[in-house]
Design an enzyme around this catalytic site. Structure first.
Site, PDB file in Angstrom:
ATOM      1  N   HIS A 155       0.814  -1.216   0.000  1.00 15.45           N
ATOM      2  CA  HIS A 155       0.000   0.000   0.000  1.00 15.45           C
ATOM      3  C   HIS A 155       0.853   1.275   0.000  1.00 15.45           C
ATOM      4  CE1 HIS A 155      -3.288  -2.666   0.572  1.00 15.45           C
ATOM      5  NE2 HIS A 155      -2.951  -2.987   1.807  1.00 15.45           N
ATOM      6  N   CYS A 170      -6.901  -7.029   3.380  1.00  9.99           N
ATOM      7  CA  CYS A 170      -8.181  -6.918   4.080  1.00  9.99           C
ATOM      8  C   CYS A 170      -9.286  -7.661   3.344  1.00  9.99           C
ATOM      9  CB  CYS A 170      -8.564  -5.460   4.270  1.00  9.99           C
ATOM     10  SG  CYS A 170      -8.630  -4.513   2.734  1.00  9.99           S
TER      11      CYS A 170
END
Length: 444
Positions: free
Chosen positions: A10, A42
Site C-alpha cells: 500500500h 483486508c
C-alpha cells in the site's frame, strides 16, 4: 535524482505513483521480493468466504502498470542490506541468486509488516498457516476445502472475519485468543458481548482467555490438536492471526525506532537519517488521542503516508495530520466501526476518561422500519475533548465514526459535539443527530 523504494504494497505503491507524477525526471527503482504488488489483504476473508469471486480484484496496481510509468521494477528481488550513510543497498534476485548493488539519492522504506509467528512446539506441522499475503489466501482456500474443523488463533479483525467466513461456509470453527474478549483493541465490552453471543449462537466455539502452548500432529505430519493453557481442541487446519510486527531489520541501528522496531518518522515522513523516508506498516504513527507515536498497521495509514512521502521527498511540503486508528468491520448483520481510544485503552494510557452511551433507534418511530443503534463516545475528563468512539447497528451508520475521527483530530470537546450542525431527514436520522445526542448527554 535516484530514488530507491524497498517494498511495494500500500505505502510503496502510493509513494511510487505520486513520485512519478511529481518528479517525472526521477530515476525510480523498486525492490519487491514477491511477484505481485498492492495486494489488499483486508479482502482475504471476503475471498475465502466466496464474496469476492476473482482474487485479481484485490490488486489495485501491477508491476506492468508501474513499469509503463517508467519505473524500474525489480520483482522477486530481496534487499539484503542497506547502508544509509553511503547510500547503497544490496539485493538478491530470488530467481537467479544473482547479487547486485545499487546507489540512491533518496530511499523510501515501505517494507510493511509480517505476521507474528510464536515459537510454539509443533508450529512447523502441516496445515498451520499464516494470513497476510496473496499466497497465504490461496493456501488457506485450498487447505480449507478438505478441513471440517478450522481453528483461528487471534481475535482481531482478520481472525474475526475469517471465523465468520468459515462459519458461513459450514465449517466447525474454534476461535482462540489470550484476551478475555474479542476485538478488545477496538471495542469495549458493551459491543463485543453482542458479537460473541452471535458467534456462540451460530455454533462457533470461543476459547478466550487462553494461550496456545503447543500443537500435536497425526501420522501424516498435519496438525491434529491445539493445546492451550485451558484445554485441548481437535482441528484439521490452524490459521494464525496473532498480530503483526514491523519488518524493519534492514534499518536496525541506523534510524530511530520504537522498541518493537517500528520506524519513527517526523511529520514529513522522514526518518532520523537525512534522505531516508519510511511509510506504512513499517512505521510508527502519531496517534492523536494520546499525542504519542504508536504502532497502528492499517491500509488507510499506509496510503496516506506513502502519498506524503512523495510530496515531501525533495523538500518538506505537506505535514502529516496524525491518525485516530479509525476502522470498521461487518460481522453477520452488524455494521461496526471505531476510532481513537476505547475506555479501557484510555485507562491503560493513563488518561482519566469518561464516556457516554446512546442506545436508540436511528430514525423516527413513525418510519415504517427502523433499527437500533449503539454509540459510545469516550472523552477526557478534564479537557472534555473527544478521544474515542464506537458504533454498532444493523443499519450502516459507520460513517458517523469518520465524523468523530475528524472531531478527535481537531481536538473538539463533547460540548462542541452537542451543537455541531448536522442535517435532519427522517430517512436517515432524528432531529437531534445521534452524535449531537451523545454530546448533549455528556453535558448533563
Amino acid at each position: 535524482m535516484k530514488v530507491a523504494v524497498v517494498g511495494c504494497t500500500h505505502a510503496g505503491t502510493a509513494a511510487i505513483m505520486n513520485t512519478v507524477k511529481l518528479y517525472p525526471q526521477a530515476e525510480i527503482t523498486v525492490y519487491e521480493k514477491n511477484d505481485n504488488v498492492s495486494f489488499l489483504s483486508c479482502g482475504i476473508a471476503l475471498y475465502v468466504g466466496g464474496v469476492v469471486k476473482d482474487p485479481h480484484g484485490l490488486f489495485y496496481s501491477s508491476p506492468e502498470q508501474l513499469e509503463s510509468l517508467g519505473v524500474n521494477m525489480k520483482m522477486q528481488h530481496e534487499v539484503s542490506s542497506i547502508d544509509t550513510d553511503q547510500k547503497t543497498l544490496s539485493a538478491k534476485n530470488l530467481q537467479t541468486d544473482e547479487e547486485t548493488t545499487d546507489t540512491f539519492d533518496k530511499l523510501i522504506v515501505t517494507t510493511g509488516s509480517w505476521p507474528i509467528m510464536p515459537r510454539i512446539e509443533g508450529s512447523s506441522l502441516n496445515n498451520i498457516v499464516l494470513c497476510k499475503n496473496y499466497a497465504h489466501s490461496l493456501h488457506i482456500i485450498e487447505r480449507a476445502k478438505s478441513a471440517r474443523h478450522i481453528t483461528v488463533v487471534g481475535a482481531g479483525y482478520i481472525g474475526i472475519e475469517l471465523v465468520e467466513a468459515f462459519e458461513m461456509s459450514g465449517k466447525k470453527v474454534t476461535l482462540i485468543d489470550s484476551s478475555e474478549r474479542i476485538l478488545n483493541k477496538y471495542l469495549d465490552e458493551e459491543f463485543t458481548a453482542q458479537i460473541e453471543k452471535d458467534f456462540t449462537d451460530k455454533g462457533v466455539q470461543l476459547a478466550l482467555g487462553q494461550t496456545v502452548t503447543s500443537f500435536s500432529g497425526n501420522d501424516s505430519g498435519s496438525v491434529k490438536t491445539v493445546v492451550t493453557t485451558a484445554g485441548t481442541y481437535e482441528t484439521d487446519l490452524v490459521i494464525l492471526c496473532i498480530g503483526f510486527r514491523p519488518n524493519t531489520g534492514l534499518l536496525k541501528g541506523q534510524v530511530d525506532m520504537l522498541p518493537n522496531g517500528a520506524i519513527i518518522v517526523d511529520e514529513y515522513m522522514q526518518t532520523s537519517k537525512k534522505d531516508v523516508f519510511a511509510a506504512g506498516d513499517s512505521c510508527a504513527v502519531l496517534f492523536n488521542p494520546t499525542g504519542k507515536h504508536a504502532y497502528i498497521p492499517l491500509a488507510t495509514n499506509a496510503v496516506r503516508m506513502g502519498t506524503l512521502t512523495a510530496r515531501n521527498l525533495v523538500a518538506p511540503t505537506t505535514k502529516y495530520l496524525g491518525t485516530q486508528g479509525t476502522s470498521g468491520i461487518k460481522i453477520f448483520d452488524f455494521n461496526i466501526a471505531s476510532t481513537g481510544l476505547t475506555e479501557l485503552a484510555a485507562a491503560d494510557a493513563g488518561i482519566i476518561a469518561e464516556s457516554v452511551m446512546i442506545e436508540d433507534s436511528y430514525r423516527p418511530d413513525f418510519m415504517p422500519d427502523n433499527e437500533d443503534v449503539k454509540l459510545k463516545v469516550v472523552f477526557e475528563k478534564d479537557s472534555r475533548r473527544v478521544i474515542g468512539a464506537q458504533v454498532m447497528s444493523k443499519a450502516d451508520l459507520t460513517q458517523s465514526i469518520n465524523t468523530l475521527s475528524v472531531c478527535i483530530q481537531n481536538k473538539m470537546t463533547v460540548e462542541d459535539l452537542g451543537f455541531v450542525d448536522f442535517f435532519f431527514q427522517p430517512h436517515y436520522n432524528k432531529p437531534w443527530n445521534l452524535l449531537n445526542q451523545a454530546g448533549l448527554h455528556a453535558m448533563q
